[in-house]
Design a protein around this motif. Structure first.
Motif, short mmCIF file in Angstrom:
data_model
loop_
_atom_site.label_atom_id
_atom_site.label_comp_id
_atom_site.label_asym_id
_atom_site.label_seq_id
_atom_site.Cartn_x
_atom_site.Cartn_y
_atom_site.Cartn_z
N THR A 179 0.85 -1.19 0.00
CA THR A 179 0.00 0.00 0.00
C THR A 179 0.88 1.24 0.00
OG1 THR A 179 -1.74 -1.14 1.23
CG2 THR A 179 -1.79 1.27 1.25
N THR A 183 -1.72 7.81 0.62
CA THR A 183 -2.63 8.63 -0.16
C THR A 183 -1.86 9.84 -0.67
OG1 THR A 183 -3.27 9.80 1.83
CG2 THR A 183 -4.62 7.91 1.19
N GLY A 184 -2.18 10.25 -1.86
CA GLY A 184 -1.51 11.42 -2.40
C GLY A 184 -0.27 11.13 -3.20
N VAL A 185 0.15 9.89 -3.28
CA VAL A 185 1.33 9.59 -4.09
C VAL A 185 0.93 8.69 -5.26
CG1 VAL A 185 2.89 9.86 -2.16
CG2 VAL A 185 2.04 7.59 -2.73
N THR A 186 1.75 8.76 -6.27
CA THR A 186 1.46 8.09 -7.54
C THR A 186 2.40 6.92 -7.75
OG1 THR A 186 0.66 10.13 -8.53
CG2 THR A 186 1.42 8.44 -10.05
N THR A 196 -2.33 -1.53 -3.43
CA THR A 196 -3.22 -0.38 -3.32
C THR A 196 -2.41 0.89 -3.54
OG1 THR A 196 -4.53 -1.60 -1.71
CG2 THR A 196 -4.89 0.78 -1.84
N GLY A 255 -1.94 5.09 -4.43
CA GLY A 255 -2.48 6.32 -3.85
C GLY A 255 -3.31 7.09 -4.86
N THR A 256 -2.75 8.20 -5.32
CA THR A 256 -3.49 9.08 -6.21
C THR A 256 -3.78 8.44 -7.56
OG1 THR A 256 -2.45 10.98 -5.20
CG2 THR A 256 -3.44 11.33 -7.35
N PRO A 285 -7.84 3.55 -5.40
CA PRO A 285 -8.89 4.12 -4.55
C PRO A 285 -9.17 5.60 -4.78
CG PRO A 285 -6.86 4.00 -3.33
CD PRO A 285 -6.55 3.49 -4.71
N ALA A 286 -8.43 6.23 -5.68
CA ALA A 286 -8.55 7.68 -5.80
C ALA A 286 -9.79 8.08 -6.58
CB ALA A 286 -7.32 8.27 -6.48
N ALA A 287 -10.39 9.16 -6.14
CA ALA A 287 -11.56 9.71 -6.83
C ALA A 287 -11.08 10.77 -7.80
CB ALA A 287 -12.53 10.28 -5.82
N THR A 288 -10.37 10.32 -8.81
CA THR A 288 -9.79 11.26 -9.77
C THR A 288 -10.02 10.77 -11.19
OG1 THR A 288 -7.65 10.16 -9.92
CG2 THR A 288 -7.93 11.74 -8.13
N TRP A 294 -6.32 -1.81 5.71
CA TRP A 294 -6.51 -1.61 4.26
C TRP A 294 -7.86 -0.95 3.97
CZ3 TRP A 294 -9.86 -4.21 0.67
CH2 TRP A 294 -9.59 -3.93 -0.68
N ILE A 352 -8.72 2.42 1.91
CA ILE A 352 -9.65 2.42 0.78
C ILE A 352 -10.79 3.40 0.98
CG2 ILE A 352 -11.36 0.99 -0.41
CD1 ILE A 352 -8.50 0.51 -1.20
N PRO A 373 -9.95 7.79 0.42
CA PRO A 373 -9.09 7.99 -0.75
C PRO A 373 -8.67 9.44 -0.90
CG PRO A 373 -11.35 7.86 -1.43
CD PRO A 373 -11.34 7.57 0.04
N PRO A 374 -7.54 9.66 -1.55
CA PRO A 374 -7.13 11.03 -1.84
C PRO A 374 -8.06 11.62 -2.88
CG PRO A 374 -5.70 9.50 -2.96
CD PRO A 374 -6.61 8.68 -2.09
N GLU A 396 -6.96 14.68 -4.43
CA GLU A 396 -6.12 15.51 -5.29
C GLU A 396 -4.74 14.89 -5.37
OE1 GLU A 396 -5.96 19.46 -3.84
OE2 GLU A 396 -8.10 19.83 -4.06
N VAL A 456 -0.58 14.98 -5.83
CA VAL A 456 0.47 15.78 -5.18
C VAL A 456 1.03 16.78 -6.16
CG1 VAL A 456 1.09 14.08 -3.48
CG2 VAL A 456 2.13 13.97 -5.74
#
Lengths: 708, 56
Positions: free
Chosen positions: A489, A492-495, A511, A513-514, A535-538, B44, B48, B51-52, B54, B56
């Motif tokens: 994992t 959050t916020g990293v690619t 899992t 991040g972004t 999991p990102a909402a992007t 986990w 989940i 989630p982010p 935005e 970086v």
């Protein structure tokens, strides 16, 4: 053409005032303001008695033919904020009694040769440009542009073959297609900027390096050679990133010694030839290192060297050594893969020795030992082919932080023994390249925001032990593989960026991040029953940005890409084949872009709520199986992103769905597309059958048994 | 030496698959091992479900 003499001391040199201009030295004022065809003189009669005076330029740029400040008996200040001076002839500043404070660009635009530029130690306060078609300028003294640029746009710039005057500037630029000549003779050119030489477009450039010495003094820079031939080029200590572009030739190429802890990175964007000596200054200790490498992982750069000075504490990646020097060997050379004709020391295992919080790379005796708990040994700094082990005991003590304090090249980092003795591994903003395995123990905490690049080009493994990686991760391992040993994992916020090599989920859950993003390269995502969770909402939660060279392999079991965001998210497929199940795993609408091929599509979110799967209009999505359905009172919406239809294709068999709300959907390919008896026809559909599929036909044997 | 214990949990977000790497001579009870598995799954789920939004 006329001569104009400055008189009456302090005054303004603008486009209209005639007060201070005379037709003769010390004569009456009132002569016309000099034009570009007129010579201007500043002499002993320019001031009142021998007093200091200021000539303030206004109305940029001020123009003249020759500019001559000579014979001054009081200090003259040539002033003007952001006011340029354009000289169409020669220029001479007086060595004494002359101060330059104007800050505009000085342009030399003569269109004939034989002009001279003699500044006599007076530095310019802004950019200096030579830009005259057919013009030719020879220095009459050293030229100092201070921290400003020197640009040759047209004409011939010559440092003087007799006196070899020095040149100092922030940068030296000549990038265009004009006919121009640069003669450096035996001069020393000192450039302090981060783009010290820019010869990007060198068409019609004649660059005569002579026997010059070019010195770069910035610790991080971009050297655009334009493919020219240089004589001696020297870099001061590189602390950051330096790139050399263009296929260039040198006599000597020299990099000063690395005296500070860290990694100075030297990228080559093209092959280079060193006909004299290539010198890479030795590090003070093993933790003071250079990286000599190609700018592209997996793309070799050849350094053809007549001679290479003794080398120590240098890492190499994608470098081929050619030429008379032959194979390069040295002390503590790090093998970052892809090298030819370089001899590296055999891989070894080293052990962290600090007892408290400390740095990975340290001066003095360093942070490492040849044996677990053994003596500090500065020579045991882990090289790019070594295994670095953190012992279970007091190295370091529980609760300590070990900081990887530079962009070091690291092979295997084994922290598996750190369980009850906790440790934080902090990488800060440093970008690390990993060539071996990364093994966390359960007592490890990872922190940092710098990029982790797995670049081993062989089999690499990641054992995360449920520890979240806070760093963005890049897989860039041409012909290599990175295999998970448990769930991974990232924060959050990293690619996660996928460039080259195989990422084998090995049955585990990864899992991100972004976003999970592909870039240019040959990359394969192997599932072996594993799941990639986005999991990102992007709009780039899964982003196959560069589908060329991207493949997927199912392996053993069924692989899945699960899009789990609770709000809208996008799967950017870009037309690739996904040998896996695409799962709608969250409440937010899942948008699928591109005409992709999937093994299967599912909706696991149906148990708790209604959601949507939306396809881009005019795309065709091909499925081996379709298992996406809704639930009673929780219909799964199948539709298009815009008010036009998409196509779903399945070659054979039967789609048996239910609880769908379908619109703008064309179902085709040969399969029977049964939406189910509880599904809703939202209109503009084709090929969908809004009933349950028919029961399988009874077999002959069955009929026989029923008959009896 | 270590042993690897693979495990999976199914959820509405898809399947979570992970492994425990334990020493061969570990003294964990079955219940403790199950608790470790559950903890990893719970962690986990926490990722989940937060989630982010935005980059970086």
């Amino acid at each position: 053409m006329a001569n104009r003499y400055w008189v009456l001391g302090t005054g303004t040199w603008d486009s209209t005032s005639t007060t201070n201009w005379s037709a003769s030295s010390g004569g009456a004022g009132g002569a016309s303001v000099p034009t570009a065809a007129d010579n201007v003189f500043f002499d002993a009669n320019s001031n009142v008695l021998a007093t200091a005076f200021t000539v303030t330029m206004a109305n940029t740029p001020r123009v003249c033919r020759d500019f001559l400040a000579s014979g001054l008996d009081g200090t003259m200040t040539l002033a003007g904020t952001s006011i340029g001076l354009t000289v169409s002839g020669s220029l001479t500043f007086q060595a004494t009694n002359f101060t330059r404070t104007y800050t505009g660009t000085t342009t030399f635009n003569a269109t004939t040769t034989g002009k001279t530029v003699t500044t006599n130690g007076v530095a310019f306060g802004a950019s200096v440009t030579f830009d005259g078609v057919g013009g030719g300028w020879t220095l009459g003294s050293a030229l100092n542009c201070g921290v400003n640029s020197l640009t040759i746009t047209n004409g011939t710039f010559d440092t003087s073959s007799i006196s070899n005057y020095s040149v100092t500037a922030d940068s030296f630029s000549s990038s265009n297609s004009n006919a121009r000549i640069i003669n450096l003779n035996a001069s020393t050119v000192t450039l302090g900027g981060t783009s010290p030489i820019t010869f990007t477009t060198s068409t019609n450039l004649t660059f005569n390096a002579g026997t010059s010495q070019i010195n770069f003094t910035s610790s991080s820079l971009l050297f655009n050679t334009g493919g020219q031939t240089f004589h001696n080029v020297s870099f001061s200590q590189i602390s950051g990133f330096t790139n050399i572009s263009g296929t260039a030739t040198y006599n000597n190429l020299t990099i000063a010694s690395k005296t500070s802890v860290g990694l100075g990175k030297f990228n080559f964007s093209a092959d280079q030839t060193i006909s004299g000596t290539f010198t890479i200054g030795a590090g003070t200790t093993a933790s003071c290192r250079y990286l000599i490498n190609s700018n592209v992982i997996g793309t070799t750069r050849t350094l053809t060297c007549a001679s290479i000075a003794a080398v120590s504490d240098v890492d190499f990646r994608d470098i081929t050594i050619a030429g008379a020097h032959g194979t390069l060997s040295g002390t503590r050379l790090g093998d970052c893969k892809g090298n030819t004709n370089i001899t590296f020391p055999a891989a070894k295992t080293v052990f962290y020795r600090q007892t408290g919080s400390a740095n990975w790379g340290a001066t003095g005796t360093g942070s490492w030992s040849a044996t677990s708990g053994g003596a500090f040994d500065a020579t045991q700094f882990p090289l790019a082919q070594d295994t670095a082990v953190f012992p279970a005991a007091t190295y370091p003590a529980s609760g300590s932080t070990t900081t990887i304090n530079a962009d070091y090249n690291i092979s295997t980092i084994d922290m598996s023994l750190r369980t009850s003795n906790t440790m934080t591994l902090a990488t800060g903003v440093n970008a690390l390249s990993i060539y071996g395995n990364w093994i966390n123990g359960t007592g490890i905490t990872i922190s940092g925001t710098g990029l982790l690049t797995f670049a081993g080009r062989t089999t690499q493994q990641i054992t995360s032990s449920a520890k979240t990686f806070t760093q963005p991760i890049t897989i860039n391992s041409p012909s290599g593989s990175v295999t998970l040993q448990d769930a991974l994992t990232t924060g959050t916020g990293v690619t996660t960026t996928f460039t080259n090599g195989t990422l084998d989920l090995n049955g585990f859950t990864y899992t991100v991040g972004t976003a999970f993003t592909t870039t240019t390269g040959t990359k394969n995502l192997t599932f072996n029953g594993g799941t990639l969770v986005c999991p990102a909402a992007t709009t780039t939660a899964f982003n196959n940005a560069v589908p060329t060279g991207f493949t997927t392999t199912a392996g053993t079991g069924t692989g899945t890409i699960s899009m789990t965001a609770a709000t809208a998210k996008t799967f950017v497929g870009s037309g690739s084949t996904f040998n896996c199940t695409l799962n709608q795993g969250g409440a937010g609408a899942l948008t699928i872009t591109g005409s992709n091929t999937f093994s299967n599509i599912t909706n696991t979110y149906k148990t708790t709520g209604a959601t949507s799967i939306l396809f881009t209009a005019a795309t065709t999505s091909t499925f081996t199986d379709w298992n996406a359905s809704g639930e009673s009172t929780r219909l799964l919406t199948i539709g298009s992103v815009t008010a036009a239809s998409h196509t779903l294709s399945k070659a054979s068999g039967t789609v048996s769905a239910d609880f769908l709300s379908i619109s703008r959907s064309t179902a085709t390919g040969g399969a029977g597309w049964y939406a189910g008896a509880n599904s809703t026809d939202g209109g503009n559909n084709s090929g969908w059958i809004f009933t349950a599929p028919p029961a399988p036909p009874a077999t002959a044997t069955g009929n026989f048994l029923m008959f009896f | 030496m270590t042993m690897k214990i693979d495990f999976s949990f199914s959820s509405q977000y898809g399947t979570f698959s992970d492994a425990l790497h334990l020493p061969d001579d570990h003294a964990f009870t079955d219940a403790e091992i199950e608790a470790m598995k559950q903890q990893r799954f719970d962690n986990w789920i926490a990722v989940i479900t937060a989630p982010p939004t935005e980059g970086v």
